[in-house]
Design an enzyme around this catalytic site. Structure first.
Site, short mmCIF file in Angstrom:
data_model
loop_
_atom_site.label_atom_id
_atom_site.label_comp_id
_atom_site.label_asym_id
_atom_site.label_seq_id
_atom_site.Cartn_x
_atom_site.Cartn_y
_atom_site.Cartn_z
N CYS A 106 -5.07 4.02 -25.91
CA CYS A 106 -6.28 3.36 -25.40
C CYS A 106 -5.94 2.26 -24.40
O CYS A 106 -6.70 1.99 -23.47
CB CYS A 106 -7.07 2.74 -26.55
SG CYS A 106 -7.50 3.87 -27.87
N ASP A 129 -9.16 10.96 -28.50
CA ASP A 129 -7.75 10.54 -28.58
C ASP A 129 -7.43 9.82 -29.88
O ASP A 129 -6.27 9.49 -30.14
CB ASP A 129 -7.33 9.71 -27.37
CG ASP A 129 -7.99 8.33 -27.32
OD1 ASP A 129 -8.87 8.03 -28.16
OD2 ASP A 129 -7.62 7.53 -26.43
N LEU A 131 -11.94 11.67 -23.11
CA LEU A 131 -11.77 12.73 -22.11
C LEU A 131 -10.29 13.09 -22.03
O LEU A 131 -9.47 12.27 -21.63
CB LEU A 131 -12.28 12.26 -20.75
CG LEU A 131 -12.07 13.18 -19.55
CD1 LEU A 131 -12.80 14.50 -19.76
CD2 LEU A 131 -12.55 12.51 -18.27
N GLU A 150 -9.77 7.95 -15.42
CA GLU A 150 -8.95 9.14 -15.66
C GLU A 150 -8.32 9.55 -14.34
O GLU A 150 -9.00 9.69 -13.32
CB GLU A 150 -9.81 10.29 -16.20
CG GLU A 150 -9.00 11.49 -16.66
CD GLU A 150 -8.18 11.21 -17.90
OE1 GLU A 150 -6.98 11.57 -17.91
OE2 GLU A 150 -8.73 10.64 -18.86
N ASP A 159 -6.93 14.64 6.03
CA ASP A 159 -7.75 14.87 4.85
C ASP A 159 -8.83 15.92 5.10
O ASP A 159 -9.56 16.30 4.18
CB ASP A 159 -8.42 13.57 4.40
CG ASP A 159 -7.41 12.50 4.04
OD1 ASP A 159 -6.27 12.85 3.68
OD2 ASP A 159 -7.75 11.30 4.13
N GLU A 183 -5.47 31.16 11.09
CA GLU A 183 -5.16 32.43 11.73
C GLU A 183 -6.36 32.91 12.56
O GLU A 183 -7.46 32.41 12.40
CB GLU A 183 -4.80 33.48 10.68
CG GLU A 183 -5.92 33.87 9.74
CD GLU A 183 -6.05 32.98 8.52
OE1 GLU A 183 -6.84 33.33 7.63
OE2 GLU A 183 -5.36 31.93 8.47
#
Length: 674
Positions: A656, A480, A417, A361, A175, A126
């Site tokens: 795992c 986990d 994680l 991850e 991107d 804008e």
């Protein structure tokens, strides 16, 4: 925002002034007046507005106004000039007897200059948003967003697009964040004036800016064709070029720039970047120009975001090895039944490394104009080390990693994680959940921890504030191994599953009391020693070991309840038993006694659970039956996958050995309240 600027107006002098619409010129009337001046009067052309501060008691055009040492003349113009010096303001000075002593003349040229970004985050750049120079979180916030250009438009001899110092392909521009320089005024600026774009040395390591050579949006076919080549997006600013002149477009024009993020927020980078545009005024040859107007815009680099089990799966990844045929067969059937894609990493790529969860991850980055998945590569560097970069990185699939300065441990694998579903804790909302990592016990003088560079990276993203759990009591040391999240139709929309030795002993005592004490664990496994329920319950050493394990899990239970705002009704205890073994450093740590059912893969309402090979009662595994009974009320279905030989015996399970890429959150991260 008004940009004030002080100028000189000396008597008997004509001064050419370039004025930027939206600014305000300030003239100290006494400073440029002739000696003995007592009065002054003002005259201007229609496009010039002025006021005096402090305002005189009465003032009309051509009236004589007493000259006071503190009087300041404030000048503004409402629109851009069509020609150079097409407006004028004059100040006439008078002495004691109101005799004319001299006149100061300003020849004024006005231009409109605006450096613009998508400050309101609607996908459109804008014009001159009043909040474009700052960042504010929340649904009523403002500030533009910048993506790290961490994918690769090339698929052959590829590297991250951010590592190229040029635009790789025209498609790479999507991107980047668009930034527009809008100008309006005469066909040329006054001689010697120029526009320059600049960034600070601190920001230069985090951003790069390109521009389009020609005016974008032109209807002319040749212009559109001209804009279709990579060479037509020259580099403007980077770590070596902090300042560069940019063209002023004649009449009314727009010059488009593309801003590329080079690195994610981290301990030494808060993610905020400012880009400046200055109008420079010449003084005389061999003397540096001075800035007379500066416009600026702010960006925040988009954070890397993890996805919890409650989000919809897109792809499931597993490895194929020489000895995991049964596991792979079970996974194929489970994933197909669940309706998702299974992607197999073959042995010539994984080189025998089966731990897909530990290597990487999946996450994503997002902005109003674009977003794409980004894989975080763990520092474990096993035989799967090249998989995230070589096999996943590509167009609109990004890659990021952190390289530790010290030796890594098992806690740096990404089975350690996880991320929770969205929660609200004591009134504070975490709409993207909270990251969960495992570390050593807070009072331990020595122990394993997730490496600092990864922890710093996770904290710096800001949108999924991490929680540290105690996982060093486990031999492998991953969160986990004792926890997971599954979707639920009620309460908070999920349940926390926790491994529980107490639940095992309660279940097995019930079997014993019902006359099933001779039922055997590991029945059906050829090379595994069978043990009855009675024998297991009589093993005092095993009971003591699991009392310790339960206390470790209960410590984490309390942390999770506090940090995620949970109560007991949000938690399900799964019957999982552990045993203590010595690690390579002769420390006593825990491993799963039988396949660890909490270490599962979640695909919507379907759970892929390690087959526990528990005691069979009335033709059915009692552990499987208990697992099903605990989750079936949530509408969840369990499929038990045989991972005993190829994973459990190697100290891992289904979770795992697999990984899931999921849909991003519908919630946009910039709408978070901080």
């Amino acid at each position: 925002m008004i940009h004030p600027r002080t100028i000189r107006a000396d008597y008997n002098t004509t001064t050419n002034v370039l004025y930027v619409v939206g600014s305000e010129l300030q003239v100290n009337l006494n400073r440029g007046a002739p000696p003995s001046s007592k009065f002054f009067s003002l005259k201007c052309t229609p496009n010039v507005q002025y006021r005096i501060k402090p305002q005189p008691p009465s003032m009309s055009p051509l009236s004589l106004i007493p000259l006071d040492g503190n009087l300041v003349l404030l000048i503004s113009m409402s629109r851009a000039s069509q020609h150079v010096r097409d407006s004028k303001l004059s100040v006439m000075y008078y002495g004691e007897n109101k005799k004319s002593l001299g006149r100061a003349i300003l020849h004024l040229t006005s231009v409109e200059i605006s450096l613009d970004v998508d400050a309101d985050r609607d996908g459109t750049v804008e014009r001159n948003n009043p909040n474009k120079a700052s960042w504010k979180w929340g649904p009523d916030g403002h500030g533009a967003i910048l993506l790290v250009n961490c994918d690769s438009e090339r698929t052959y001899r590829k590297k991250l697009d951010s590592e190229h110092d040029s635009v790789v392909t025209v498609s790479d521009l999507k991107d980047m964040s668009k930034m527009v320089l809008r100008t309006k005024g005469p066909d040329i600026l006054q001689e010697g004036y120029k526009l320059a774009m600049h960034i600070s040395q601190g920001d230069a390591e985090s951003v790069r800016i390109f521009r389009a050579k020609s005016t974008e949006g032109a209807s002319n076919f040749l212009n559109r064709l001209y804009n279709s080549f990579v060479k037509d997006y020259p580099l403007v600013l980077n770590s070596e070029v902090l300042f560069q002149e940019v063209p002023y477009l004649a009449g009314e024009g727009e010059l488009h720039f593309y801003v590329e993020g080079l690195r994610f927020p981290d301990k030494d980078f808060d993610g905020l970047i400012t880009v400046n545009l200055s109008l420079l005024e010449p003084i005389r040859p061999n003397v540096p120009e001075t800035p007379i107007f500066t416009d600026k815009v702010a960006f925040r680099v988009a954070p890397w975001i993890m996805t919890p089990n409650t989000l919809q799966p897109l792809e499931v990844f597993v490895c194929s090895t020489s000895d995991n045929y049964l596991f792979l067969k079970g996974m194929r059937n489970f994933v197909a039944k669940s309706g998702y894609k299974l992607k197999i990493c073959h042995e010539y790529v994984n080189r025998g490394d089966r731990w897909m969860q530990d290597e990487l991850e999946f996450g994503y980055i997002d902005s109003p104009h674009h977003g794409f998945p980004v894989v975080l590569d763990s520092p474990r560097d096993g035989e799967l080390d090249n998989f995230p970069y070589n096999e996943l990185l590509g167009p609109d699939f990004g890659y990021v990693t952190r390289v530790p300065k010290q030796e890594v441990s098992s806690l740096d694998s990404f089975g350690n994680l996880e991320v929770s579903p969205p929660v609200t804790v004591n009134g504070r909302k975490y709409p993207l959940g909270r990251i969960i990592i495992g570390v050593a016990f807070p009072t331990a003088t020595e122990g394993r921890n997730m490496t600092k560079v990864v922890q710093d990276f996770l904290w710096a993203q800001k949108v999924q504030e991490p929680i540290a759990l105690f996982s060093d009591w486990l031999l492998v040391g991953h969160v986990d191994e004792f926890m997971s999240f599954v979707p639920a139709p009620d309460r908070k929309g999920f349940r926390l599953l926790l491994a529980s030795p107490d639940a095992v002993y309660k279940l097995f005592r019930g079997l014993q009391n019902s006359g099933h004490g001779q039922a055997k664990l590991f029945d059906g496994l050829k090379d595994e020693k069978k043990i009855t329920v009675d024998e297991l319950l009589e093993d005092g050493s095993l009971r003591v070991e699991n009392t310790y394990v339960q206390s470790c899990i209960d410590w984490n239970r309390d942390v999770l309840k506090r940090e995620l705002g949970l109560d007991e009704n949000d938690i399900i205890d799964l019957p999982v038993l552990f045993k203590m073994v010595y690690d390579d450093d002769k420390k006593f740590r825990a491993v799963a006694y039988y396949p660890d059912m909490v270490n599962m893969i979640v695909l919507g309402k379907n759970l892929g659970v390690p087959k526990p090979f528990g005691p069979r009662v009335n033709g059915r595994c009692a552990l499987e039956a208990e697992m099903c009974s605990l989750v079936e009320g949530l509408g969840l279905s369990c499929t038990f996958i045989d991972d005993f030989t190829s994973y459990h015996k190697k100290l891992g399970e289904v979770h795992c050995g697999s990984n899931v890429r999921r849909k991003p959150f519908d919630f946009r991260w910039w709408n978070m309240e901080q």
